[in-house]
Design a protein around this motif. Structure first.
Motif, PDB file in Angstrom:
ATOM      1  N   GLU A 168      44.277  48.061  51.042  1.00  0.00           N
ATOM      2  CA  GLU A 168      44.338  48.227  49.770  1.00  0.00           C
ATOM      3  C   GLU A 168      43.651  47.069  49.032  1.00  0.00           C
ATOM      4  O   GLU A 168      43.042  47.253  47.803  1.00  0.00           O
ATOM      5  CB  GLU A 168      45.531  48.493  49.327  1.00  0.00           C
ATOM      6  CG  GLU A 168      45.716  48.844  47.833  1.00  0.00           C
ATOM      7  CD  GLU A 168      45.056  50.083  47.542  1.00  0.00           C
ATOM      8  OE1 GLU A 168      44.800  50.280  46.133  1.00  0.00           O
ATOM      9  OE2 GLU A 168      44.789  51.012  48.427  1.00  0.00           O
ATOM     10  N   ILE A 169      43.949  46.017  49.446  1.00  0.00           N
ATOM     11  CA  ILE A 169      43.390  44.584  48.859  1.00  0.00           C
ATOM     12  C   ILE A 169      41.811  44.571  48.788  1.00  0.00           C
ATOM     13  O   ILE A 169      41.274  44.465  47.864  1.00  0.00           O
ATOM     14  CB  ILE A 169      43.962  43.470  49.251  1.00  0.00           C
ATOM     15  CG1 ILE A 169      45.372  43.314  49.225  1.00  0.00           C
ATOM     16  CG2 ILE A 169      43.086  42.080  49.302  1.00  0.00           C
ATOM     17  CD1 ILE A 169      46.117  42.099  49.855  1.00  0.00           C
ATOM     18  N   LEU A 170      41.279  45.278  50.086  1.00  0.00           N
ATOM     19  CA  LEU A 170      39.877  45.047  50.095  1.00  0.00           C
ATOM     20  C   LEU A 170      39.285  46.117  49.153  1.00  0.00           C
ATOM     21  O   LEU A 170      38.376  45.847  48.786  1.00  0.00           O
ATOM     22  CB  LEU A 170      39.653  45.630  51.493  1.00  0.00           C
ATOM     23  CG  LEU A 170      39.770  44.327  52.557  1.00  0.00           C
ATOM     24  CD1 LEU A 170      39.306  44.992  54.133  1.00  0.00           C
ATOM     25  CD2 LEU A 170      39.209  43.230  52.418  1.00  0.00           C
ATOM     26  N   ARG A 171      39.909  47.302  49.088  1.00  0.00           N
ATOM     27  CA  ARG A 171      39.388  48.322  47.972  1.00  0.00           C
ATOM     28  C   ARG A 171      39.650  47.694  46.714  1.00  0.00           C
ATOM     29  O   ARG A 171      38.564  47.994  45.772  1.00  0.00           O
ATOM     30  CB  ARG A 171      40.206  49.652  48.160  1.00  0.00           C
ATOM     31  CG  ARG A 171      39.778  50.706  47.622  1.00  0.00           C
ATOM     32  CD  ARG A 171      40.412  51.994  47.594  1.00  0.00           C
ATOM     33  NE  ARG A 171      41.786  51.792  47.215  1.00  0.00           N
ATOM     34  CZ  ARG A 171      42.100  51.735  45.421  1.00  0.00           C
ATOM     35  NH1 ARG A 171      41.271  51.916  44.667  1.00  0.00           N
ATOM     36  NH2 ARG A 171      43.279  51.567  44.988  1.00  0.00           N
ATOM     37  N   ARG A 172      40.343  47.256  46.161  1.00  0.00           N
ATOM     38  CA  ARG A 172      40.748  46.621  45.161  1.00  0.00           C
ATOM     39  C   ARG A 172      39.827  45.315  44.654  1.00  0.00           C
ATOM     40  O   ARG A 172      39.488  45.060  43.324  1.00  0.00           O
ATOM     41  CB  ARG A 172      42.311  46.207  44.831  1.00  0.00           C
ATOM     42  CG  ARG A 172      43.073  47.482  44.813  1.00  0.00           C
ATOM     43  CD  ARG A 172      43.295  48.067  43.363  1.00  0.00           C
ATOM     44  NE  ARG A 172      43.655  47.490  42.204  1.00  0.00           N
ATOM     45  CZ  ARG A 172      43.266  47.802  40.972  1.00  0.00           C
ATOM     46  NH1 ARG A 172      42.754  48.959  40.834  1.00  0.00           N
ATOM     47  NH2 ARG A 172      43.785  47.064  40.119  1.00  0.00           N
ATOM     48  N   ALA A 173      39.526  44.587  45.663  1.00  0.00           N
ATOM     49  CA  ALA A 173      38.861  43.493  45.384  1.00  0.00           C
ATOM     50  C   ALA A 173      37.224  43.610  45.104  1.00  0.00           C
ATOM     51  O   ALA A 173      36.646  42.659  44.833  1.00  0.00           O
ATOM     52  CB  ALA A 173      38.732  42.409  46.594  1.00  0.00           C
ATOM     53  N   GLN A 174      36.808  44.796  45.471  1.00  0.00           N
ATOM     54  CA  GLN A 174      35.442  45.091  45.407  1.00  0.00           C
ATOM     55  C   GLN A 174      35.216  45.143  43.917  1.00  0.00           C
ATOM     56  O   GLN A 174      35.874  45.534  43.128  1.00  0.00           O
ATOM     57  CB  GLN A 174      35.104  46.486  45.701  1.00  0.00           C
ATOM     58  CG  GLN A 174      35.157  46.690  47.319  1.00  0.00           C
ATOM     59  CD  GLN A 174      34.839  48.109  47.890  1.00  0.00           C
ATOM     60  OE1 GLN A 174      34.548  48.973  47.043  1.00  0.00           O
ATOM     61  NE2 GLN A 174      35.024  48.218  49.144  1.00  0.00           N
ATOM     62  N   ALA A 203      35.864  34.087  41.819  1.00  0.00           N
ATOM     63  CA  ALA A 203      36.025  33.879  43.135  1.00  0.00           C
ATOM     64  C   ALA A 203      37.539  33.975  43.927  1.00  0.00           C
ATOM     65  O   ALA A 203      37.440  34.058  45.034  1.00  0.00           O
ATOM     66  CB  ALA A 203      35.861  32.022  43.482  1.00  0.00           C
ATOM     67  N   GLU A 204      38.517  34.151  42.980  1.00  0.00           N
ATOM     68  CA  GLU A 204      39.540  34.594  43.538  1.00  0.00           C
ATOM     69  C   GLU A 204      39.667  35.954  44.131  1.00  0.00           C
ATOM     70  O   GLU A 204      40.471  35.922  45.108  1.00  0.00           O
ATOM     71  CB  GLU A 204      40.769  34.654  42.047  1.00  0.00           C
ATOM     72  CG  GLU A 204      41.063  33.442  41.571  1.00  0.00           C
ATOM     73  CD  GLU A 204      41.829  32.709  42.756  1.00  0.00           C
ATOM     74  OE1 GLU A 204      42.870  33.173  43.445  1.00  0.00           O
ATOM     75  OE2 GLU A 204      41.519  31.388  43.093  1.00  0.00           O
ATOM     76  N   PHE A 205      38.842  36.915  43.631  1.00  0.00           N
ATOM     77  CA  PHE A 205      38.523  38.152  44.499  1.00  0.00           C
ATOM     78  C   PHE A 205      38.161  37.752  46.044  1.00  0.00           C
ATOM     79  O   PHE A 205      38.516  38.515  46.836  1.00  0.00           O
ATOM     80  CB  PHE A 205      37.913  39.222  43.631  1.00  0.00           C
ATOM     81  CG  PHE A 205      38.415  39.662  42.388  1.00  0.00           C
ATOM     82  CD1 PHE A 205      39.349  40.403  42.504  1.00  0.00           C
ATOM     83  CD2 PHE A 205      38.134  38.977  41.237  1.00  0.00           C
ATOM     84  CE1 PHE A 205      40.135  40.838  41.213  1.00  0.00           C
ATOM     85  CE2 PHE A 205      38.685  39.409  40.126  1.00  0.00           C
ATOM     86  CZ  PHE A 205      39.761  40.202  39.781  1.00  0.00           C
ATOM     87  N   ASP A 206      37.091  37.057  45.973  1.00  0.00           N
ATOM     88  CA  ASP A 206      36.687  36.537  47.375  1.00  0.00           C
ATOM     89  C   ASP A 206      37.685  35.974  48.193  1.00  0.00           C
ATOM     90  O   ASP A 206      37.622  36.171  49.326  1.00  0.00           O
ATOM     91  CB  ASP A 206      35.485  35.639  47.211  1.00  0.00           C
ATOM     92  CG  ASP A 206      34.256  36.201  46.299  1.00  0.00           C
ATOM     93  OD1 ASP A 206      33.795  37.447  46.774  1.00  0.00           O
ATOM     94  OD2 ASP A 206      33.953  35.718  45.439  1.00  0.00           O
ATOM     95  N   TYR A 207      38.588  35.041  47.688  1.00  0.00           N
ATOM     96  CA  TYR A 207      39.684  34.422  48.408  1.00  0.00           C
ATOM     97  C   TYR A 207      40.630  35.483  48.995  1.00  0.00           C
ATOM     98  O   TYR A 207      40.934  35.504  50.310  1.00  0.00           O
ATOM     99  CB  TYR A 207      40.375  33.542  47.519  1.00  0.00           C
ATOM    100  CG  TYR A 207      41.620  32.905  48.049  1.00  0.00           C
ATOM    101  CD1 TYR A 207      41.514  31.947  49.042  1.00  0.00           C
ATOM    102  CD2 TYR A 207      42.911  33.319  47.925  1.00  0.00           C
ATOM    103  CE1 TYR A 207      42.528  31.326  49.784  1.00  0.00           C
ATOM    104  CE2 TYR A 207      44.118  32.850  48.567  1.00  0.00           C
ATOM    105  CZ  TYR A 207      43.768  31.835  49.630  1.00  0.00           C
ATOM    106  OH  TYR A 207      44.789  31.306  50.087  1.00  0.00           O
ATOM    107  N   TYR A 208      40.973  36.355  48.242  1.00  0.00           N
ATOM    108  CA  TYR A 208      42.090  37.634  48.668  1.00  0.00           C
ATOM    109  C   TYR A 208      41.039  38.425  49.695  1.00  0.00           C
ATOM    110  O   TYR A 208      41.862  38.878  50.583  1.00  0.00           O
ATOM    111  CB  TYR A 208      42.702  38.046  47.361  1.00  0.00           C
ATOM    112  CG  TYR A 208      43.736  37.497  46.884  1.00  0.00           C
ATOM    113  CD1 TYR A 208      45.044  37.245  47.697  1.00  0.00           C
ATOM    114  CD2 TYR A 208      43.603  36.797  45.565  1.00  0.00           C
ATOM    115  CE1 TYR A 208      46.169  36.376  46.907  1.00  0.00           C
ATOM    116  CE2 TYR A 208      44.337  36.003  45.041  1.00  0.00           C
ATOM    117  CZ  TYR A 208      45.762  35.900  45.765  1.00  0.00           C
ATOM    118  OH  TYR A 208      46.886  35.041  45.147  1.00  0.00           O
ATOM    119  N   ALA A 209      40.036  38.834  49.335  1.00  0.00           N
ATOM    120  CA  ALA A 209      39.238  39.866  50.396  1.00  0.00           C
ATOM    121  C   ALA A 209      39.066  38.975  51.749  1.00  0.00           C
ATOM    122  O   ALA A 209      39.169  39.437  52.623  1.00  0.00           O
ATOM    123  CB  ALA A 209      37.917  39.777  49.636  1.00  0.00           C
ATOM    124  N   GLY A 210      38.726  37.714  51.789  1.00  0.00           N
ATOM    125  CA  GLY A 210      38.655  36.788  52.839  1.00  0.00           C
ATOM    126  C   GLY A 210      40.062  36.812  53.688  1.00  0.00           C
ATOM    127  O   GLY A 210      40.055  36.995  54.869  1.00  0.00           O
TER     128      GLY A 210
END
Length: 557
Positions: free
Chosen positions: A32-38, A45-52
């Motif tokens: 779900e995090i990956l879906r929401r981080a798109q 950059a915070e979205f890239d951090y949580y996606a990673g």
């Protein structure tokens, strides 16, 4: 106004989306995090951090690395992205990239203990204990819970206790580790050793480690009957044997000798070394050396109307030398030597300065030397050492008198691979000068010869077996550089091969000796290691000025 309103709405939407992702992270809902981080490429950059982080939890290491790389580009001063990307690179077995990122992260956040632990762990896995300690010591780690030597050495326990400068329970410090290695070498009974550091799994403290010292010890004639036999007979090809006896009475008392029956270069030498007052950092060597040598100076001496081709030198020497390990980075050497020499077949026509080189005399000289490590970069596996020696004495014969000499050296070693020594680069720059009149045997010599350490590997030191072919003089400068590649490595036999380049010049104030110009040699050298303690050196060097080649072989222990 409309643009500002749109940007405000976008920022509010990002903040709301980011808060929802933080909640999903706490709930460990990675997909779900990956879906929401798109989102757009320019998003925070915070979205890239949580996606990673989500991708890491899903073991999708390559994708996680890409996400953290996006964060590095957007927030280059945020150490989190470098640290986490290093974690993915570690999982992908890209240790080189992981170390590079962790070092960058440490520069941004020097107080982050996790980075220091991570870096040290990678270096330990690569077998680079010195580099591991460099970073672990920053956070007062690792804690030593146990220490053992394998196999149990025969050397007296008192000596070993004074040699190994750390013991549990304590933090294993890099300084103590390096000084211990220097003391082990100074004992002279251990040709090889290797340290292993492993976690103590039974301990409740995850920072507890066990240090294991794996030793090869020489006792009696050698570390084994085969090793002793090879050591004794390794010089048969050039009419020499090397009788030696090690660790007498388990007190690290070593006796070394050689006997050479070459009709042109007879020599008998012997020495005994032992720790003074049972202190491994104070090693005393007492030596004797007797030589009966024939010299051919027809190509190197210009002070005689007739070429000197059959000069004979009888030389007897004895003395003592004390080697002191003062610290991990430096040591001192002091000694004295008494020499008696007698020349035969000297042309009667020699006069003045020319005759002084061939004057029978007795000499007493002393020396003081210092060695220091100038630079250690353990993570690059590079060392630079410096050495200097001052020698002063007197030749007791009319016309000679007092003399002094100075010598200096810079030596570097680089192992370019992260582990092992499959490749090795060595470089050595030396220079020296002598003040005052001295006889022939106190001149420097540039050439390959077993009694000479200043090698120009395209210049032989003998002519028809007689010394004196290589250029001589009272001052010199010499650079040796070589590169090795391991081409064969088995349990008891190893072969390393590579090119070398030597250059140097030598001169004498009298003008009767010297190279007259700079000399340049290049070629290839092989280093054969037998049983880990006996080395055979084979080289083919070419003098780039004359075009002549020289094949040379010798052995060292």
């Amino acid at each position: 106004m409309l643009l500002g309103f749109a940007l405000g709405v976008r920022a509010a939407d990002e903040a709301q989306r980011l808060e929802s992702i933080r909640q999903l992270f706490e709930q460990q809902k990675w997909e779900e995090i990956l879906r929401r981080a798109q989102g757009p490429a320019a998003q925070s950059a915070e979205f890239d951090y949580y996606a990673g982080m989500a991708l890491s939890r899903l073991n999708r290491w390559a994708e996680a690395r890409d996400a953290f790389s996006n964060g590095v580009r957007k927030a280059p001063r945020d150490s989190r992205f470098l640290t986490e990307r290093a974690g993915t690179e570690y999982r992908l077995n890209d240790f080189s990239a992981a170390k590079r990122d962790l070092r960058r992260s440490m520069r941004l956040a020097p107080s982050d203990s996790y980075v220091a632990v991570f870096l040290g762990t990678i270096y330990l896995l690569e077998g680079n204990l010195e580099a591991a300690l460099k970073y672990w010591n920053l956070i007062n780690k690792p804690t030593l819970a146990a220490l053992e030597a394998v196999p149990a050495p025969k050397t007296r326990k008192l000596l070993l206790d004074r040699t190994v400068l750390f013991s549990p329970p304590a933090v294993l410090e890099a300084g103590s580790f390096l000084q211990t290695n220097a003391l082990l070498e100074n004992l002279g009974t251990f040709p090889n050793w290797r340290w292993q550091l492993s976690p103590v799994t039974s301990s409740s403290n995850s920072d507890d480690y066990k240090a294991t010292l794996r030793l090869t010890e020489r006792n009696g004639w050698g570390s084994s009957l085969l090793d002793g036999s090879i050591s004794l007979l390794r010089g048969l090809a050039y009419e020499t044997i090397y009788p030696s006896y090690y660790n007498l009475r388990d007190d690290a008392i070593n006796l070394d000798s050689l006997a050479r029956w070459d009709s042109q270069k007879r020599r008998v030498a012997a020495s005994v070394e032992f720790p003074l007052f049972q202190q491994p950092g104070k090693r005393l060597r007492v030596f004797l050396d007797a030589r009966n040598e024939n010299w051919n100076l027809s190509q190197t001496f210009s002070g005689s109307a007739m070429p000197i081709t059959n000069l004979n030198l009888k030389r007897f020497a004895g003395g003592a030398e004390l080697h002191l390990i003062e610290a991990a980075q430096w040591d001192l050497t002091a000694g004295f030597e008494a020499i008696s020499r007698k020349f035969r077949n000297v042309p009667a026509s020699l006069r003045g300065v020319a005759a002084l080189f061939f004057t029978d005399s007795r000499t007493l000289d002393t020396w003081l030397g210092a060695h220091r490590t100038l630079l250690r970069v353990p993570e690059r596996r590079f060392t630079l050492d410096g050495q200097a020696e001052f020698r002063a004495g007197r030749n007791y014969r009319s016309g000679l008198g007092a003399f002094a000499s100075v010598n200096g050296e810079l030596k570097s070693r680089w192992l370019p691979k992260a582990r092992g020594d499959d490749y090795e680069f060595l470089s050595r720059l030396r220079g020296g000068d002598t003040f005052g009149d001295v006889p022939l045997d106190q001149l420097f010599q540039l050439g390959v010869e077993r009694d000479n350490g200043l090698w120009l590997r395209g210049h032989p030191g003998t002519l028809d077996g007689r010394k004196g072919r290589a250029p001589l003089g009272r001052r010199y400068l010499l650079l040796n550089s070589e590169w090795y590649k391991t081409v064969y490595d088995a349990a008891f036999f190893r072969v390393q091969l590579g090119p070398f380049f030597d250059t140097g010049a030598i001169a004498d104030p009298s003008g009767l000796f010297g190279s007259q110009k700079w000399l340049f040699d290049t070629g290839i050298q092989a280093r054969l290691r037998v049983l880990g303690s006996v080395s055979v050196l084979l080289s083919y060097g070419r003098d780039l000025r004359s075009g002549t080649g020289t094949f040379y072989g010798t052995s060292v222990h």
